[in-house]
Motif scaffolding. Structure first.
Motif, PDB file in Angstrom:
ATOM      1  N   THR A  67       3.154  11.122 -10.778  1.00  0.00           N
ATOM      2  CA  THR A  67       1.728  10.853 -11.016  1.00  0.00           C
ATOM      3  C   THR A  67       0.996  10.612  -9.700  1.00  0.00           C
ATOM      4  O   THR A  67      -0.092  11.126  -9.457  1.00  0.00           O
ATOM      5  CB  THR A  67       1.569   9.609 -11.913  1.00  0.00           C
ATOM      6  N   LEU A  68       1.634   9.783  -8.829  1.00  0.00           N
ATOM      7  CA  LEU A  68       0.981   9.425  -7.571  1.00  0.00           C
ATOM      8  C   LEU A  68       0.836  10.625  -6.648  1.00  0.00           C
ATOM      9  O   LEU A  68      -0.148  10.746  -5.919  1.00  0.00           O
ATOM     10  CB  LEU A  68       1.776   8.319  -6.863  1.00  0.00           C
ATOM     11  N   SER A  78      -7.588   5.688  -1.429  1.00  0.00           N
ATOM     12  CA  SER A  78      -7.435   4.242  -1.236  1.00  0.00           C
ATOM     13  C   SER A  78      -6.473   3.966  -0.087  1.00  0.00           C
ATOM     14  O   SER A  78      -6.682   3.081   0.737  1.00  0.00           O
ATOM     15  CB  SER A  78      -6.884   3.592  -2.496  1.00  0.00           C
ATOM     16  N   PHE A  79      -5.411   4.741  -0.109  1.00  0.00           N
ATOM     17  CA  PHE A  79      -4.389   4.600   0.921  1.00  0.00           C
ATOM     18  C   PHE A  79      -5.001   4.853   2.300  1.00  0.00           C
ATOM     19  O   PHE A  79      -4.787   4.081   3.239  1.00  0.00           O
ATOM     20  CB  PHE A  79      -3.270   5.606   0.620  1.00  0.00           C
ATOM     21  N   ALA A  80      -5.781   5.922   2.390  1.00  0.00           N
ATOM     22  CA  ALA A  80      -6.409   6.269   3.669  1.00  0.00           C
ATOM     23  C   ALA A  80      -7.370   5.171   4.118  1.00  0.00           C
ATOM     24  O   ALA A  80      -7.395   4.790   5.284  1.00  0.00           O
ATOM     25  CB  ALA A  80      -7.141   7.598   3.552  1.00  0.00           C
ATOM     26  N   TRP A  81      -8.157   4.636   3.173  1.00  0.00           N
ATOM     27  CA  TRP A  81      -9.082   3.535   3.505  1.00  0.00           C
ATOM     28  C   TRP A  81      -8.308   2.344   4.081  1.00  0.00           C
ATOM     29  O   TRP A  81      -8.689   1.777   5.099  1.00  0.00           O
ATOM     30  CB  TRP A  81      -9.859   3.077   2.263  1.00  0.00           C
ATOM     31  N   VAL A 248      -9.403  -0.270  -1.940  1.00  0.00           N
ATOM     32  CA  VAL A 248      -8.245  -0.182  -1.035  1.00  0.00           C
ATOM     33  C   VAL A 248      -6.972  -0.137  -1.859  1.00  0.00           C
ATOM     34  O   VAL A 248      -6.989  -0.393  -3.058  1.00  0.00           O
ATOM     35  CB  VAL A 248      -8.222  -1.362  -0.041  1.00  0.00           C
ATOM     36  N   ILE A 249      -5.873   0.165  -1.184  1.00  0.00           N
ATOM     37  CA  ILE A 249      -4.625   0.426  -1.907  1.00  0.00           C
ATOM     38  C   ILE A 249      -4.144  -0.808  -2.668  1.00  0.00           C
ATOM     39  O   ILE A 249      -3.659  -0.705  -3.793  1.00  0.00           O
ATOM     40  CB  ILE A 249      -3.542   0.990  -0.941  1.00  0.00           C
ATOM     41  N   ILE A 272       5.782   2.637  -2.296  1.00  0.00           N
ATOM     42  CA  ILE A 272       5.336   3.596  -1.272  1.00  0.00           C
ATOM     43  C   ILE A 272       4.689   2.866  -0.098  1.00  0.00           C
ATOM     44  O   ILE A 272       4.980   3.127   1.062  1.00  0.00           O
ATOM     45  CB  ILE A 272       4.367   4.633  -1.889  1.00  0.00           C
ATOM     46  N   VAL A 273       3.826   1.900  -0.422  1.00  0.00           N
ATOM     47  CA  VAL A 273       3.167   1.135   0.641  1.00  0.00           C
ATOM     48  C   VAL A 273       4.207   0.379   1.473  1.00  0.00           C
ATOM     49  O   VAL A 273       4.168   0.380   2.708  1.00  0.00           O
ATOM     50  CB  VAL A 273       2.119   0.157   0.050  1.00  0.00           C
ATOM     51  N   SER A 274       5.162  -0.269   0.776  1.00  0.00           N
ATOM     52  CA  SER A 274       6.184  -1.043   1.480  1.00  0.00           C
ATOM     53  C   SER A 274       7.000  -0.163   2.404  1.00  0.00           C
ATOM     54  O   SER A 274       7.293  -0.544   3.543  1.00  0.00           O
ATOM     55  CB  SER A 274       7.112  -1.739   0.485  1.00  0.00           C
ATOM     56  N   VAL A 275       7.405   1.011   1.877  1.00  0.00           N
ATOM     57  CA  VAL A 275       8.218   1.916   2.690  1.00  0.00           C
ATOM     58  C   VAL A 275       7.429   2.370   3.916  1.00  0.00           C
ATOM     59  O   VAL A 275       7.934   2.376   5.037  1.00  0.00           O
ATOM     60  CB  VAL A 275       8.693   3.129   1.855  1.00  0.00           C
TER      61      VAL A 275
END
Lengths: 297, 362
Positions: A67-68, A78-81, A248-249, A272-275
């Motif tokens: 999905t992501l 959001s990730f980019a922001w 934001v993410i 994903i963010v943590s990795v």
């Protein structure tokens, strides 16, 4: 140096297995396992659970990740922001905190690090309260706008709820986390070495470039790393000062866990963010050779 | 106070009424000094005597509260350290820990904008001068031993090509044996470079080995400036004499009859009063242990005391005796070849001749 245990004393299995150091660290190890590792494991497991379910450890699917990574999903924005805000925060903080740290070092000398800790006092007040304080300051007919109007200046410009305001909030919130390590780093630069460089003909700029900056670099890099990690996870600034004009993410993750009740999706996002943050941090740390920077090797 | 420069040696660095105060505290008090071109001058004094403050003023790291420092006639007071043609070797050495030996030495050249190839050539040349192997060029400076770092610091200072080189006790943290070697090397280096060296130390022994002239400092003042021989043989006061080593001090007073008397001696004391002290009513006699001697039956000395040898100490090539004469203790030093056999507890006569005592104001 270790003496052989007297044969007469029976040695239990537990004693044989654990050294004194290991036994001493046991309480902390248990605490870390329960409080730090267990939630990570749970999140990791949840990210493979059936979407919109609580079937953790009972189901396995890559659907959440699919999905992501689906091109139609705009979560990457959001990730980019978040990444953009984090980098901008780090850059601004480095520029803002270095002169403050330098001044503290010059004025207070050895006590500079203790002085920089005073900048932590605002943290005793909840972040939300402080950010709402800024909202009152910047809001239409607020402190800033109202004062401008009272002085018959052109008021009415709305500065709140913009990416710039979010960045302002982040720089404001994370200043102590950059200032303290930089002050420590600058305190590690011996005054004698700066004097020697000056005595050998170096001007202010050369001393800064050749001596102060490289010798204070461990502190600067630690401050940058710390504020970057905090910046990626920042959410309150975007919500309160940004008025949700930018998502934001961390906000996305929060929405997934609360409003959407889709824990597996939120978990996948968190993983994903943590990795990403973990990989970047490890890469940064591997580049940051403290021994070499300090000239110990 | 300062010795006038001789005609063939012109002063390069001149200090006129230099004072430095920190609040109520006067660290350096009214110093006049002419440093001659090419000399090795050592300022020696106990800790807190103001010698480091004096040196920091010379280097430009402190500003004099009063007075002038001139270099070759030019007032240095308002010249910052990076514009002064002088260089300081710090007590801590202040090497750049994140740079290699070569980068450290090349630093002043890099600042001046010398090209990399020329810098390296000069660095290697200086490494030869300070006796560092060429292989050290790329070595991290923090991996060098204490003595090697010393050499790097000196080479780096020489790379600046200063008119005057200052040293702030750079040998204080080095073990005795290596220190002895480095002292002599430093003197050799002074000869080879022909530069003016101003060296600060608390050890007069160190000063004696290296210096052309020595200035003795006490509580911010320059008490005496002279050659090592002058400082040793003609100290101006008890402080300077005691700084050189253990001494016997005898206080004497002029009696009503004009004769000098001391509570330690029964008869009048024979002494050679220098002209400067002609009017003095009370003076102190400083007699170095090596000028004290045992006076056998039938021999004579100008001044004689009777006592018992309490103990003896071997000083290597010499032997020192502690003789108790009533209330006071007299130190006598003999060369080993003239040592007394079975001396301890012997009753002896010790004495000195008037010419061997240094008379200082009481």
């Amino acid at each position: 140096m270790s003496e052989p245990a007297p044969a007469a004393l029976p040695v239990t299995a537990g004693e044989r297995a654990l050294s004194l150091g290991a036994k001493c660290s046991l309480p902390v190890a248990v605490l870390l396992a329960l409080g730090f590792a267990a939630p990570l494991v749970a999140i990791f497991a949840f990210s493979f659970a059936t979407p919109r379910s609580f079937d953790v450890f009972r189901s396995f699917t890559l659907a959440n990740y699919a999905t992501l990574f689906d091109p139609s999903n705009t979560v990457w924005l959001s990730f980019a922001w978040s990444i953009g805000f984090a980098f901008a925060t780090v850059a601004l903080l480095a520029v803002v905190a270095y002169p403050i740290a330098f001044g503290l070092d010059r004025v207070f000398g050895r006590a500079a690090s203790a002085m920089s800790l005073l900048f932590v006092f605002p943290l005793f007040v909840s972040e939300n309260v402080r950010l709402y304080g800024w909202t009152l300051f910047f809001i239409k007919n607020g402190v800033l706008d109202g004062t401008a109007k009272a002085l018959a200046l052109a008021g009415g410009t709305d500065v709140l709820y913009s990416p710039g305001m979010i960045l302002f909030g982040m720089v404001y919130t994370y200043l102590p986390f950059m200032l303290f390590p930089i002050t420590l780093g600058l305190a590690m630069v011996p005054r004698d070495i700066v004097d020697a460089a000056r005595d050998l003909g170096a001007g202010r700029l050369t001393i800064w470039r050749e001596i102060e900056l490289p010798l204070a670099m461990p502190g600067i890099l630690i401050g940058m790393l710390l504020t970057f990690v905090l910046g990626i996870g920042a959410v309150a600034e975007a919500k309160i000062l940004g008025g949700q004009s930018v998502i934001v993410i961390s906000h996305d993750i929060e929405i997934a866990f609360t409003y959407s009740q889709n824990w597996p999706l939120g978990s996948a996002l968190a993983v994903i963010v943590s990795v990403f943050v973990g990989a970047l941090t490890l890469w940064g740390l591997s580049r940051l050779d403290l021994d070499r920077l300090l000239g110990r090797r | 106070m300062s010795a006038a420069p001789t005609s063939q040696q012109k002063p390069i660095l001149q200090l006129v009424g230099v004072r430095k105060t920190f609040g109520d505290f006067t660290a350096v008090d009214d110093i006049d000094l002419d440093v001659r071109e090419g000399e090795f001058l050592t300022i020696v004094g106990p800790s807190g005597s103001g010698k480091t403050t004096l040196l920091r003023m010379l280097a430009g790291l402190e500003k004099p509260s009063e007075g002038w420092i001139t270099l070759a006639g030019e007032n240095l007071n308002d010249v910052p350290p990076n514009r002064r043609p002088t260089c300081l070797v710090f007590q801590s050495l202040a090497l750049f820990p994140h740079k290699t030996v070569g980068e450290n030495i090349e630093f002043p050249l890099k600042v001046k904008g010398v090209a990399a190839a020329a810098r390296k050539e000069r660095a290697l040349e200086l490494m030869r001068v300070v006796r560092l192997p060429e292989s050290y060029y790329a070595k991290n400076v923090m991996k060098c031993s204490g003595g090697e770092r010393q050499r790097v610091a000196i080479a780096r200072a020489l790379a600046y090509d200063p008119a005057v080189l200052f040293f702030d006790e750079p040998l204080s943290a080095i073990d005795y044996k290596l220190k002895k070697i480095l002292e002599k090397e430093l003197k050799d280096l002074h000869k080879e470079t022909g530069k003016t060296f101003i060296y600060i130390t608390h050890s007069l022994e160190e000063a004696m080995v290296m210096s052309d002239r020595i200035g003795v400092m006490r509580t911010g003042r320059l008490v005496q400036v002279g050659t090592p021989e002058e400082i040793y043989a003609r100290p101006v006061d008890r402080f300077v004499s005691e700084f050189v080593g253990e001494v016997n001090v005898v206080a004497v007073e002029k009696g009503a009859d004009g004769a000098w008397r001391s509570p330690d001696l029964s008869g009048p004391v024979a002494l050679a009063l220098p002209e400067a002290l002609a009017e003095a009513e009370r003076v102190e006699l400083v007699i170095r242990p090596e000028y004290m001697r045992f006076v056998a039956e039938g021999e004579r000395a100008d001044n004689v005391l009777e006592g018992v040898v309490y103990n003896e100490y071997s000083l290597g090539s010499r032997v020192q005796y502690q003789v108790r004469c009533g209330e006071r203790v007299v130190l006598v030093e003999l060369s080993r070849s003239k040592a007394l056999a079975a001396s301890v507890d012997r009753t002896v006569r010790v004495g000195w001749d008037a010419a061997d005592a240094i008379v200082v104001g009481g």
